[in-house]
Design an enzyme around this catalytic site. Structure first.
Site, PDB file in Angstrom:
ATOM      1  N   GLY A   9       0.834  -9.950  -6.257  1.00 50.62           N
ATOM      2  CA  GLY A   9       0.781  -9.277  -4.954  1.00 50.62           C
ATOM      3  C   GLY A   9       0.800 -10.343  -3.889  1.00 50.62           C
ATOM      4  O   GLY A   9      -0.232 -10.911  -3.551  1.00 50.62           O
ATOM      5  N   LYS A  75      -1.784  -3.349  -2.349  1.00 50.47           N
ATOM      6  CA  LYS A  75      -2.290  -2.250  -1.551  1.00 50.47           C
ATOM      7  C   LYS A  75      -3.373  -1.515  -2.336  1.00 50.47           C
ATOM      8  O   LYS A  75      -3.213  -1.236  -3.513  1.00 50.47           O
ATOM      9  CB  LYS A  75      -1.118  -1.307  -1.247  1.00 50.47           C
ATOM     10  CG  LYS A  75      -1.173  -0.664   0.116  1.00 50.47           C
ATOM     11  CD  LYS A  75       0.068   0.159   0.386  1.00 50.47           C
ATOM     12  CE  LYS A  75       1.134  -0.589   1.185  1.00 50.47           C
ATOM     13  NZ  LYS A  75       0.709  -1.187   2.440  1.00 50.47           N
ATOM     14  N   SER A 128     -13.266 -11.200   3.076  1.00 49.81           N
ATOM     15  CA  SER A 128     -13.153 -10.998   4.519  1.00 49.81           C
ATOM     16  C   SER A 128     -12.699 -12.273   5.208  1.00 49.81           C
ATOM     17  O   SER A 128     -13.028 -13.372   4.784  1.00 49.81           O
ATOM     18  CB  SER A 128     -14.479 -10.555   5.128  1.00 49.81           C
ATOM     19  OG  SER A 128     -14.329 -10.448   6.542  1.00 49.81           O
ATOM     20  N   GLY A 129     -11.947 -12.080   6.272  1.00 55.62           N
ATOM     21  CA  GLY A 129     -11.494 -13.219   7.066  1.00 55.62           C
ATOM     22  C   GLY A 129     -10.037 -13.095   7.457  1.00 55.62           C
ATOM     23  O   GLY A 129      -9.492 -13.974   8.128  1.00 55.62           O
ATOM     24  N   LYS A 183     -18.770  -5.472   0.896  1.00 55.20           N
ATOM     25  CA  LYS A 183     -17.629  -5.682   1.807  1.00 55.20           C
ATOM     26  C   LYS A 183     -17.450  -4.460   2.709  1.00 55.20           C
ATOM     27  O   LYS A 183     -17.164  -4.585   3.902  1.00 55.20           O
ATOM     28  CB  LYS A 183     -16.345  -5.950   1.013  1.00 55.20           C
ATOM     29  CG  LYS A 183     -15.051  -5.911   1.847  1.00 55.20           C
ATOM     30  CD  LYS A 183     -14.908  -7.098   2.772  1.00 55.20           C
ATOM     31  CE  LYS A 183     -13.939  -6.902   3.930  1.00 55.20           C
ATOM     32  NZ  LYS A 183     -12.553  -6.620   3.632  1.00 55.20           N
ATOM     33  N   ARG A 447     -37.949  25.213   9.407  1.00 58.59           N
ATOM     34  CA  ARG A 447     -37.347  25.397   8.083  1.00 58.59           C
ATOM     35  C   ARG A 447     -38.211  26.323   7.231  1.00 58.59           C
ATOM     36  O   ARG A 447     -37.724  27.147   6.467  1.00 58.59           O
ATOM     37  CB  ARG A 447     -37.150  24.041   7.381  1.00 58.59           C
ATOM     38  CG  ARG A 447     -36.139  23.136   8.087  1.00 58.59           C
ATOM     39  CD  ARG A 447     -35.988  21.791   7.369  1.00 58.59           C
ATOM     40  NE  ARG A 447     -35.363  21.922   6.068  1.00 58.59           N
ATOM     41  CZ  ARG A 447     -35.979  21.745   4.913  1.00 58.59           C
ATOM     42  NH1 ARG A 447     -37.258  21.399   4.881  1.00 58.59           N
ATOM     43  NH2 ARG A 447     -35.334  21.909   3.787  1.00 58.59           N
TER      44      ARG A 447
HETATM   45  P1  NDP Z   1      -0.540  -4.851   1.562  1.00 60.06           P
HETATM   46  O1  NDP Z   1      -1.768  -4.069   1.517  1.00 60.06           O
HETATM   47  O2  NDP Z   1       0.440  -4.576   2.642  1.00 60.06           O
HETATM   48  O3  NDP Z   1       0.188  -4.695   0.143  1.00 60.06           O
HETATM   49  C1  NDP Z   1       1.478  -5.235  -0.104  1.00 60.06           C
HETATM   50  C2  NDP Z   1       1.554  -5.797  -1.504  1.00 60.06           C
HETATM   51  O4  NDP Z   1       1.271  -4.767  -2.466  1.00 60.06           O
HETATM   52  C3  NDP Z   1       2.925  -6.328  -1.816  1.00 60.06           C
HETATM   53  O5  NDP Z   1       2.792  -7.488  -2.598  1.00 60.06           O
HETATM   54  C4  NDP Z   1       3.533  -5.192  -2.616  1.00 60.06           C
HETATM   55  O6  NDP Z   1       4.592  -5.599  -3.464  1.00 60.06           O
HETATM   56  C5  NDP Z   1       2.352  -4.737  -3.406  1.00 60.06           C
HETATM   57  N1  NDP Z   1       2.471  -3.387  -3.955  1.00 60.06           N
HETATM   58  C6  NDP Z   1       2.390  -2.224  -3.278  1.00 60.06           C
HETATM   59  N2  NDP Z   1       2.516  -1.176  -4.122  1.00 60.06           N
HETATM   60  C7  NDP Z   1       2.704  -1.700  -5.374  1.00 60.06           C
HETATM   61  C8  NDP Z   1       2.898  -1.139  -6.664  1.00 60.06           C
HETATM   62  N3  NDP Z   1       2.895   0.196  -6.854  1.00 60.06           N
HETATM   63  N4  NDP Z   1       3.043  -1.978  -7.708  1.00 60.06           N
HETATM   64  C9  NDP Z   1       3.019  -3.318  -7.522  1.00 60.06           C
HETATM   65  N5  NDP Z   1       2.835  -3.904  -6.337  1.00 60.06           N
HETATM   66  C10 NDP Z   1       2.682  -3.109  -5.263  1.00 60.06           C
HETATM   67  O7  NDP Z   1      -0.839  -6.440   1.557  1.00 60.06           O
HETATM   68  P2  NDP Z   1      -1.976  -7.304   2.283  1.00 60.06           P
HETATM   69  O8  NDP Z   1      -1.697  -8.703   1.881  1.00 60.06           O
HETATM   70  O9  NDP Z   1      -2.103  -6.981   3.725  1.00 60.06           O
HETATM   71  O10 NDP Z   1      -3.335  -6.827   1.597  1.00 60.06           O
HETATM   72  C11 NDP Z   1      -3.551  -6.921   0.208  1.00 60.06           C
HETATM   73  C12 NDP Z   1      -4.904  -6.328  -0.127  1.00 60.06           C
HETATM   74  O11 NDP Z   1      -5.909  -7.080   0.532  1.00 60.06           O
HETATM   75  C13 NDP Z   1      -5.084  -4.884   0.344  1.00 60.06           C
HETATM   76  O12 NDP Z   1      -5.857  -4.177  -0.585  1.00 60.06           O
HETATM   77  C14 NDP Z   1      -5.830  -5.041   1.647  1.00 60.06           C
HETATM   78  O13 NDP Z   1      -6.577  -3.889   1.962  1.00 60.06           O
HETATM   79  C15 NDP Z   1      -6.717  -6.223   1.337  1.00 60.06           C
HETATM   80  N6  NDP Z   1      -7.179  -6.989   2.477  1.00 60.06           N
HETATM   81  C16 NDP Z   1      -6.377  -7.226   3.550  1.00 60.06           C
HETATM   82  C17 NDP Z   1      -6.824  -7.949   4.638  1.00 60.06           C
HETATM   83  C18 NDP Z   1      -5.912  -8.226   5.775  1.00 60.06           C
HETATM   84  O14 NDP Z   1      -6.380  -8.803   6.775  1.00 60.06           O
HETATM   85  N7  NDP Z   1      -4.631  -7.854   5.697  1.00 60.06           N
HETATM   86  C19 NDP Z   1      -8.176  -8.500   4.676  1.00 60.06           C
HETATM   87  C20 NDP Z   1      -8.915  -8.277   3.486  1.00 60.06           C
HETATM   88  C21 NDP Z   1      -8.434  -7.535   2.446  1.00 60.06           C
HETATM   89  P3  NDP Z   1       6.116  -5.573  -2.952  1.00 60.06           P
HETATM   90  O15 NDP Z   1       6.318  -6.879  -2.229  1.00 60.06           O
HETATM   91  O16 NDP Z   1       6.898  -5.495  -4.199  1.00 60.06           O
HETATM   92  O17 NDP Z   1       6.284  -4.387  -2.066  1.00 60.06           O
END
Ligand code: NDP
Length: 478
Positions: A9, A75, A128-129, A183, A447
């Protein structure tokens, strides 16, 4: 395999986390559903460390040394389950799956149980961050078995933010969903902090008549004192910013409807289930939803308001000092409520969470990082059985010293018609806790009257019911 850790991811969070591991000397296997992102990462940042790019799930798993440690950064929700199902069959007993996404702790509990039955450790990690934190050092809240933390902890300690005393901002929070729960509450507190800051801004603007630039200055000076924190610092930056296109203050050209992704809402939903009064967090979530009801607000714009005049220049500076007191006192209440929720969750789920270490790992890396967390850590470390943060002598004294100004600010807000649900809810919580007697006794009487729900007496053990429809004599029901 040779990689000590794998990340699948590779959106902003996963990519930066993988780079953070690599920059700290670990060999990192990287994988993404869409393989072009994996190649892009290695092309762009390959010289930062040792990456092993994997196109397929099988290649990814084969690249990892045993016991395998693989971080999922996709995600939250169904995608996380899909990815777990893709990898779990390829893993062996003792391997560790780490979910770094923003999962709901109940999902984490379920996944941990299911994978434990298959001999695989599952670690739900709150991170977080934001993207900067993921790259340069986040605050990390892992939940899972103690055994899995033994294998994972040393890696996380290397990539975590470092507190001012040098301690890494990561600690084993507790079993299964404990990390994601903590968190979640972190984010709830973040909502409350942001709402309180927004109310302070609103008062300085509408009651003190300050410009955004002057309010930026005010926040900057607050940031050198006991309110020293990341959120106060960025507030000053945002308020000082001028829109390039119009030359107006940036805050005046942004649509005033706050959005949310859901972790604040989860915090309140769970608090309702646990029966924990997190009124400050709840008001913050409601304030965001209220702001989003554009049609309702439009239809209500002609409702009458007060006629009070704003303050003159002479009183404005004094008022600004009072707002600082109100903000600080309300912030103490938010943290009191948030830590109460963690304590309640810990008891409900048997997590045995150390509140002092939670405060310690929030000192750096995360969004609510603040100088004041070191004092919360101290309070819980020296008094592990503290019933509430407000029971700590130092915090009690500070809030006591702030209360007159705090009340004056809430009164001024009411007189001037400026909504301050955060300040008001915090003050009501404080006064309710202080009260010798609460009107809850009357509630119990009502009550018992309409539903025979019974009540307890102050002077005798047992449950009682008054025959309200009859001769009003009292019967013992226990
Ligand atoms: P996203 O939440 O936007 O997720 C995108 C990623 O998920 C891509 O790598 C995508 O792959 C992959 N993905 C989505 N659906 C699938 C699936 N069905 N099978 C396989 N891969 C899949 O990315 P972020 O980097 O923003 O966040 C990642 C996680 O971290 C999330 O859970 C988020 O809530 C958490 N988080 C985010 C923060 C932030 O500031 N953004 C802070 C702290 C936690 P593909 O490229 O193939 O589409």
């Amino acid at each position: 395999g040779t990689a000590q850790i794998g990340v699948t991811g590779l959106a902003v969070m996963g990519r930066n986390l993988a780079r953070n591991f690599a920059r700290n000397g670990f060999t990192v296997a990287v994988h993404n559903r869409t393989a072009s992102k994996t190649r892009a990462l290695v092309d762009e940042f390959g010289d930062e460390g040792t990456f092993v790019a994997a196109e397929s799930a099988a290649e990814f798993v084969a690249a990892l040394e045993r016991p395998r440690r693989l971080v999922i950064m996709v995600k939250a929700g169904e995608p996380t389950d899909a990815v777990i199902e893709e990898f779990a069959p390829l893993l062996e007993e003792g391997d560790v799956i780490i979910d770094g996404g923003n999962a709901h702790f109940a999902d984490t509990r379920r996944r941990e149980r299911e994978l434990r039955e298959r001999g695989i450790h599952f670690v739900g990690v709150g991170i977080s961050g934001g993207e900067e934190g993921a790259l340069h050092g986040p605050s990390i809240m892992p939940g899972g078995s103690a055994e899995s933390y033994e294998s994972l902890g040393p890696l996380l300690e290397r990539i975590a933010a470092k507190a001012p005393d040098g301690a890494p901002c990561v600690a084993h929070i507790g079993p299964d969903g404990a990390g994601h729960f903590v968190k979640m509450v972190h984010n709830g507190i973040e909502y409350a902090d942001m709402q309180l800051i927004a109310e302070a801004y609103h008062l300085l603007r509408s009651v003190a008549g300050y410009s955004p630039a002057k309010i930026a200055e005010t926040f900057r000076s607050w940031n050198t004192g006991r309110l020293d924190s990341y959120l106060i610092e960025i507030t000053a930056e945002v308020l000082a910013h001028t829109d390039e296109a119009t030359g107006k203050p940036f805050v005046d050209i942004v649509t005033d409807q706050a959005e949310q992704k859901g972790t604040g809402r989860w915090t309140v939903q769970i608090a309702l289930d646990l029966g924990v009064p997190v009124s400050g967090i709840a008001e913050a979530v409601f304030a965001r939803s209220l702001s989003g009801h554009a049609a309702l607000r439009e239809a209500s714009r002609t409702l009458p308001g007060p006629t009070a005049a704003p303050l003159g220049e002479a009183d404005a500076a004094r008022f600004a000092d009072q707002v600082e007191q109100a903000l600080y006192a309300s912030k103490i209440v938010s943290y009191t409520q948030g830590f109460h929720q963690i304590q309640a969750g810990s008891e409900e789920y048997g997590w045995n969470i150390d509140l002092g270490s939670v405060a310690a790992i929030w000192r750096a890396g995360c969004i609510i990082r603040a100088a004041f967390l070191d004092r919360i850590r101290g309070a819980f470390d020296t008094q592990p059985d503290l019933p509430s943060l407000l029971s700590d002598k130092q915090f009690a004294e500070e809030i006591g010293a702030a209360q007159d100004d705090w009340r004056a600010v809430v009164a001024a807000a009411v007189h001037q018609g400026v909504p301050t649900p955060g300040f008001g809810a915090a003050l009501a919580y404080y006064d309710a806790l202080r009260a010798e007697r609460l009107p809850a006794a009357l509630t119990q009487g009502q009550r018992d009257f309409f539903g025979a729900h019974t009540y307890r007496r102050t002077d005798r053990e047992g449950s009682f019911h008054t025959l309200w429809g009859g001769d009003r004599s009292e019967v013992s029901t226990s």
